[in-house]
Scaffold this motif. Structure first.
Motif, mmCIF file in Angstrom:
data_model
loop_
_atom_site.group_PDB
_atom_site.id
_atom_site.type_symbol
_atom_site.label_atom_id
_atom_site.label_comp_id
_atom_site.label_asym_id
_atom_site.label_seq_id
_atom_site.Cartn_x
_atom_site.Cartn_y
_atom_site.Cartn_z
ATOM 1 N N SER A 358 0.832 -1.214 0.000
ATOM 2 C CA SER A 358 0.000 0.000 0.000
ATOM 3 C C SER A 358 0.866 1.264 0.000
ATOM 4 C CB SER A 358 -0.943 0.004 1.208
ATOM 5 O OG SER A 358 -0.219 0.264 2.410
ATOM 6 N N LEU A 359 2.060 1.175 0.603
ATOM 7 C CA LEU A 359 2.922 2.352 0.662
ATOM 8 C C LEU A 359 3.855 2.464 -0.548
ATOM 9 C CD1 LEU A 359 4.258 4.138 3.686
ATOM 10 C CD2 LEU A 359 5.851 3.752 1.804
ATOM 11 N N VAL A 360 4.344 1.318 -1.065
ATOM 12 C CA VAL A 360 5.308 1.400 -2.187
ATOM 13 C C VAL A 360 4.612 1.515 -3.547
ATOM 14 C CG1 VAL A 360 7.013 0.082 -0.857
ATOM 15 C CG2 VAL A 360 5.610 -1.114 -2.556
ATOM 16 N N LYS A 361 3.300 1.293 -3.582
ATOM 17 C CA LYS A 361 2.572 1.337 -4.855
ATOM 18 C C LYS A 361 2.775 2.694 -5.551
ATOM 19 C CE LYS A 361 -1.876 0.348 -6.974
ATOM 20 N NZ LYS A 361 -3.285 -0.029 -6.768
ATOM 21 N N LYS A 364 9.166 4.037 -6.292
ATOM 22 C CA LYS A 364 10.309 3.208 -6.694
ATOM 23 C C LYS A 364 11.203 2.943 -5.488
ATOM 24 C CE LYS A 364 9.798 2.771 -11.217
ATOM 25 N NZ LYS A 364 9.231 1.506 -11.668
ATOM 26 N N LYS A 365 11.748 1.745 -5.435
ATOM 27 C CA LYS A 365 12.721 1.412 -4.389
ATOM 28 C C LYS A 365 13.917 2.343 -4.516
ATOM 29 C CE LYS A 365 15.647 -2.077 -4.825
ATOM 30 N NZ LYS A 365 16.947 -1.386 -4.552
ATOM 31 N N ALA A 396 7.695 -1.454 -8.567
ATOM 32 C CA ALA A 396 8.425 -0.548 -7.668
ATOM 33 C C ALA A 396 9.900 -0.951 -7.523
ATOM 34 C CB ALA A 396 7.749 -0.528 -6.305
ATOM 35 N N GLY A 397 10.275 -2.067 -8.143
ATOM 36 C CA GLY A 397 11.682 -2.491 -8.114
ATOM 37 C C GLY A 397 12.040 -3.488 -7.036
ATOM 38 N N PHE A 398 11.016 -4.155 -6.470
ATOM 39 C CA PHE A 398 11.257 -5.166 -5.439
ATOM 40 C C PHE A 398 11.051 -6.568 -6.008
ATOM 41 C CE2 PHE A 398 9.754 -1.379 -3.215
ATOM 42 C CZ PHE A 398 10.685 -1.240 -2.188
#
Length: 464
Positions: A358-361, A364-365, A396-398
């Motif tokens: 919910s926070l990284v949506k 980007k990392k 997001a790069g994870f």
């Protein structure tokens, strides 16, 4: 006038030794690869079998790599421990969820999600975080290897009955505050030894507002304030959580079980040996700054100054800050970090991945952050993919890793290098816990997500 703990404990007493311990019947023994080899060796040496094999469930988790689990384990010690558990389970006729088995995962994640952990049970495992299972109204606690052998051979254990403590958190939780924050807040106030000798029952409006995943996180951390275990009386949310789980009762048996589970609560006039009250509005997102889980503070606060520390603890306090490369009075906001770990038996459940997502949506990392996202089980992995969270992470790069204890402890390949800072959703920040010289900052999945996308310690409320 009985507490919930008393009711479950007393109903499992086989005999009591005068001026000595209680012989307690155990409903479920969970076995992993690290604390069971000597126990099985003891059975072989005595030429005896496991007394009730249907009560024992085995799975590797501490030593399992979180990549290429379909290939042989490269680390020789890890391979030996995992292979030994496989052999012991086979030789003694025990249920075993090995690596790549769809039911495999961290033992304290798998037990509840499969419905193996049921209200009213006594549960043990050779692992301190067995307290997790108390979230479903069980008396669950960690035991030593010799005690694992005792339970394997007799389905009983000798234990002194702990005292009881009730910790109530009243009121409504603030935005951005999770179960992990509640737990770290309580430990910071009670201290790491403040509940030694007690079994804790959690109560109050804020506790019952937590989801089942949140309650599992809270009970998981009971051991970190010295408690023998933690327990929450099962309510409708607990019953709904267990409905249709694989090993939960079915049909008429389910109805009978639910009727019993509804009786599992402390009497209104029950007297606890100690009562502690906290207020939900006092809790903000938390982070640790030291080398035990009690060294925690609100994320907007500063590290306590030396004068506020009792004189007897100042030398160890200074040593702890020196190890962490931090200073008394310092704010952690904006502090650069190197690693982020989402996972462990504390925060490796589906809700933790939903919160992180919910926070990284749409973000980007941070380029210089190494992030390990490790589901607590294959079932959690399946849920992540079913809900499309893996796509959010990917964009997001994870990258998702395979289930296991991972970077919670330095028993597998996922080690944090010396001197590096890791914002970790796990349970312990001891020196070297995540790798020799690693510096661990314990936090919630929300705080971890904020650090992962900014590259520094960040108040997640600024990003919500």
């Amino acid at each position: 006038m009985n507490t919930l703990f008393d009711k479950i404990w007393d109903s499992h007493v086989v005999t009591t030794v005068e001026d000595g311990p209680t012989q307690l019947y155990i409903d479920r023994l969970y076995c992993h690869e690290v604390t069971s080899p000597q126990a099985f060796a003891g059975l072989r040496a005595r030429g005896i079998d496991v007394f009730r094999p249907e009560k024992v469930y085995c799975m590797p988790d501490h030593n399992t790599p979180t990549h290429d689990q379909d290939k042989p384990i490269e680390d020789a010690i890890s391979k030996t421990q995992v292979d030994t558990l496989t052999k012991n389970a086979k030789d003694f006729g025990l249920t075993h969820f090995g690596m790549m088995n769809p039911k495999n995962g961290i033992i304290h994640v798998v037990g509840p999600e499969r419905g193996l952990t049921l209200p009213g049970m006594t549960i043990v495992c050779g692992d301190s975080h067995t307290s997790t299972h108390g979230a479903l109204g069980t008396v669950a606690f960690g035991i030593g290897t010799s005690e694992v052998e005792m339970v394997l051979s007799s389905q009983c254990i000798l234990q002194s009955k702990p005292k009881t403590m009730r910790i109530s958190v009243e009121g409504k939780l603030n935005e951005g505050v999770t179960a992990k924050d509640v737990a770290l807040y309580i430990i910071s106030k009670v201290t790491t030894g403040g509940a030694t000798g007690y079994f804790v029952e959690y109560a109050g409006e804020a506790i019952y507002s937590l989801s089942m995943e949140g309650r599992l996180t809270l009970c998981n951390l009971s051991i970190e304030m010295g408690a023998r275990g933690g327990i929450i009386a099962p309510d409708d949310a607990a019953i709904e959580y267990l409905r249709n789980r694989e090993y939960a009762p079915k049909g008429e048996e389910w109805d009978k079980a639910v009727a019993y589970w509804k009786t599992l609560k402390s009497d209104a006039d029950a007297v606890f040996d100690k009562d502690v009250l906290f207020h939900a509005e006092d809790i903000e997102p938390m982070i640790t700054y030291g080398t035990n889980p009690g060294m925690g503070m609100g994320i907007s606060e500063n590290i306590p100054v030396m004068e506020s520390i009792p004189e007897a603890g100042r030398i160890s306090y200074a040593k702890s800050l020196d190890y962490m490369g931090l200073e008394a009075g310092q704010s952690l906001l904006g502090k650069k970090i190197d690693y982020v770990f989402l996972g462990s038996c504390t925060n490796g459940r589906i809700e933790d991945f939903r919160v992180f997502a919910s926070l990284v949506k749409g973000k980007k990392k941070a380029a210089d952050v190494i992030a390990w996202l490790v589901p607590g089980s294959w079932e959690v992995d399946k849920q992540i993919r079913r809900e499309g969270l893996d796509k959010i992470f990917e964009e997001a790069g994870f990258a998702l890793r395979q289930p296991g204890c991972s970077a919670c402890l330095a028993m597998n390949d996922d080690k944090v290098p010396a001197g590096k800072y890791a914002v970790s959703t796990s349970n312990r920040n001891f020196e070297g816990r995540q790798g020799p010289g690693a510096r661990t900052l314990l936090a919630s999945p929300l705080v971890a997500a904020a650090a992962a996308v900014t590259g520094v310690i960040t108040d997640p409320r600024k990003l919500l």
